[in-house]
Scaffold this active site. Sequence first.
Site, PDB file in Angstrom:
ATOM      1  N   CYS A   7       0.864  -1.186   0.000  1.00  0.00           N
ATOM      2  CA  CYS A   7       0.000   0.000   0.000  1.00  0.00           C
ATOM      3  C   CYS A   7       0.898   1.233   0.000  1.00  0.00           C
ATOM      4  O   CYS A   7       2.064   1.139  -0.394  1.00  0.00           O
ATOM      5  CB  CYS A   7      -0.986  -0.022   1.171  1.00  0.00           C
ATOM      6  SG  CYS A   7      -0.234   0.045   2.808  1.00  0.00           S
ATOM      7  N   ASN A  10       2.299   1.462   4.357  1.00  0.00           N
ATOM      8  CA  ASN A  10       2.609   0.188   5.025  1.00  0.00           C
ATOM      9  C   ASN A  10       2.309   0.232   6.528  1.00  0.00           C
ATOM     10  O   ASN A  10       2.963  -0.421   7.325  1.00  0.00           O
ATOM     11  CB  ASN A  10       4.082  -0.240   4.780  1.00  0.00           C
ATOM     12  CG  ASN A  10       4.401  -1.683   5.168  1.00  0.00           C
ATOM     13  OD1 ASN A  10       5.538  -2.004   5.510  1.00  0.00           O
ATOM     14  ND2 ASN A  10       3.423  -2.559   5.113  1.00  0.00           N
ATOM     15  N   CYS A  12      -1.398   0.748   7.397  1.00  0.00           N
ATOM     16  CA  CYS A  12      -2.834   0.475   7.545  1.00  0.00           C
ATOM     17  C   CYS A  12      -3.258  -0.753   6.733  1.00  0.00           C
ATOM     18  O   CYS A  12      -3.476  -1.835   7.289  1.00  0.00           O
ATOM     19  CB  CYS A  12      -3.666   1.684   7.123  1.00  0.00           C
ATOM     20  SG  CYS A  12      -3.386   3.156   8.135  1.00  0.00           S
ATOM     21  N   ARG A  13      -3.378  -0.585   5.408  1.00  0.00           N
ATOM     22  CA  ARG A  13      -3.969  -1.649   4.601  1.00  0.00           C
ATOM     23  C   ARG A  13      -3.066  -2.867   4.430  1.00  0.00           C
ATOM     24  O   ARG A  13      -3.489  -4.004   4.679  1.00  0.00           O
ATOM     25  CB  ARG A  13      -4.360  -1.092   3.220  1.00  0.00           C
ATOM     26  CG  ARG A  13      -5.493  -0.091   3.274  1.00  0.00           C
ATOM     27  CD  ARG A  13      -5.622   0.701   1.991  1.00  0.00           C
ATOM     28  NE  ARG A  13      -4.475   1.591   1.791  1.00  0.00           N
ATOM     29  CZ  ARG A  13      -4.284   2.347   0.732  1.00  0.00           C
ATOM     30  NH1 ARG A  13      -5.159   2.318  -0.247  1.00  0.00           N
ATOM     31  NH2 ARG A  13      -3.228   3.128   0.645  1.00  0.00           N
ATOM     32  N   SER A  14      -1.819  -2.654   3.978  1.00  0.00           N
ATOM     33  CA  SER A  14      -0.985  -3.835   3.682  1.00  0.00           C
ATOM     34  C   SER A  14      -0.580  -4.638   4.922  1.00  0.00           C
ATOM     35  O   SER A  14      -0.498  -5.870   4.830  1.00  0.00           O
ATOM     36  CB  SER A  14       0.221  -3.471   2.805  1.00  0.00           C
ATOM     37  OG  SER A  14       1.083  -2.564   3.440  1.00  0.00           O
ATOM     38  N   ASP A 123      -8.350   3.997   1.285  1.00  0.00           N
ATOM     39  CA  ASP A 123      -7.358   4.328   2.304  1.00  0.00           C
ATOM     40  C   ASP A 123      -8.089   4.764   3.577  1.00  0.00           C
ATOM     41  O   ASP A 123      -8.785   5.780   3.569  1.00  0.00           O
ATOM     42  CB  ASP A 123      -6.494   5.480   1.765  1.00  0.00           C
ATOM     43  CG  ASP A 123      -5.314   5.747   2.650  1.00  0.00           C
ATOM     44  OD1 ASP A 123      -5.334   5.308   3.817  1.00  0.00           O
ATOM     45  OD2 ASP A 123      -4.368   6.390   2.174  1.00  0.00           O
TER      46      ASP A 123
HETATM   47  P1  4NP Z   1      -1.758   2.864   4.137  1.00  0.00           P
HETATM   48  O1  4NP Z   1      -2.415   4.201   4.719  1.00  0.00           O
HETATM   49  O2  4NP Z   1      -1.233   3.190   2.774  1.00  0.00           O
HETATM   50  O3  4NP Z   1      -2.951   1.939   4.073  1.00  0.00           O
HETATM   51  O4  4NP Z   1      -0.709   2.425   5.106  1.00  0.00           O
HETATM   52  C1  4NP Z   1      -1.726   5.421   4.787  1.00  0.00           C
HETATM   53  C2  4NP Z   1      -0.930   5.693   5.868  1.00  0.00           C
HETATM   54  C3  4NP Z   1      -0.282   6.921   5.953  1.00  0.00           C
HETATM   55  C4  4NP Z   1      -0.436   7.847   4.947  1.00  0.00           C
HETATM   56  C5  4NP Z   1      -1.221   7.560   3.856  1.00  0.00           C
HETATM   57  C6  4NP Z   1      -1.860   6.338   3.785  1.00  0.00           C
HETATM   58  N1  4NP Z   1       0.207   9.102   5.041  1.00  0.00           N
HETATM   59  O5  4NP Z   1      -0.049   9.963   4.184  1.00  0.00           O
HETATM   60  O6  4NP Z   1       1.029   9.303   5.943  1.00  0.00           O
END
Ligand code: 4NP
Length: 154
Positions: A7, A10, A12-14, A123
């Site tokens: 993702c 790294n 939240c989703r992955s 997201d």
């Molecule tokens: P992820 O979510 O891609 O599912 O881990 C996010 C975590 C942090 C951010 C964006 C998406 N950020 O902009 O910091």
Amino acid sequence: MRVLMVCLGNICRSPMAEGILTNSAKENGVSIEVDSAGTGNYHVGENPDPRAIATAKKFGVDISDLIARQFKKEDFQQFDHIFVMDKSNYDNVIRLAQSNSDRQKVRLYLSLIPSFPLEEVPDPWFGGPEGFVEVFQMLNKATDAFLEEIKDVK
Ligand code: 4NP
């Protein structure tokens, strides 16, 4: 077989996808190695977001020890399947591919679920805790579909 979940951050989703596949594979007696990475470097070295940890825990999946890292082009050599959460992840990963064989490893994770209404895992970072539960449930569905896909492959 080695599987990489990707993702943006790294956190939240992955990591949730990694935890779910690790657990489900174990439950089904399937031997695979699972890892996750982010296309961005903002959260490298951090544990998953507390909301992701809490949601996964609610469903019996412990992701509290995972540590964020950034996707790198060497990952194409290490993994057989690279599952991305959204199209932006897809573009960023494909940009680092060096062959058709690399490119063929990359798929949107939700594309595994037959006739699912969404192509991308939303997201959940900016939303509330209910977004994490929704994401968890779609990742769980995609994971079941993946285990079904590989069940006859040894
Ligand atoms: P992820 O979510 O891609 O599912 O881990 C996010 C975590 C942090 C951010 C964006 C998406 N950020 O902009 O910091």
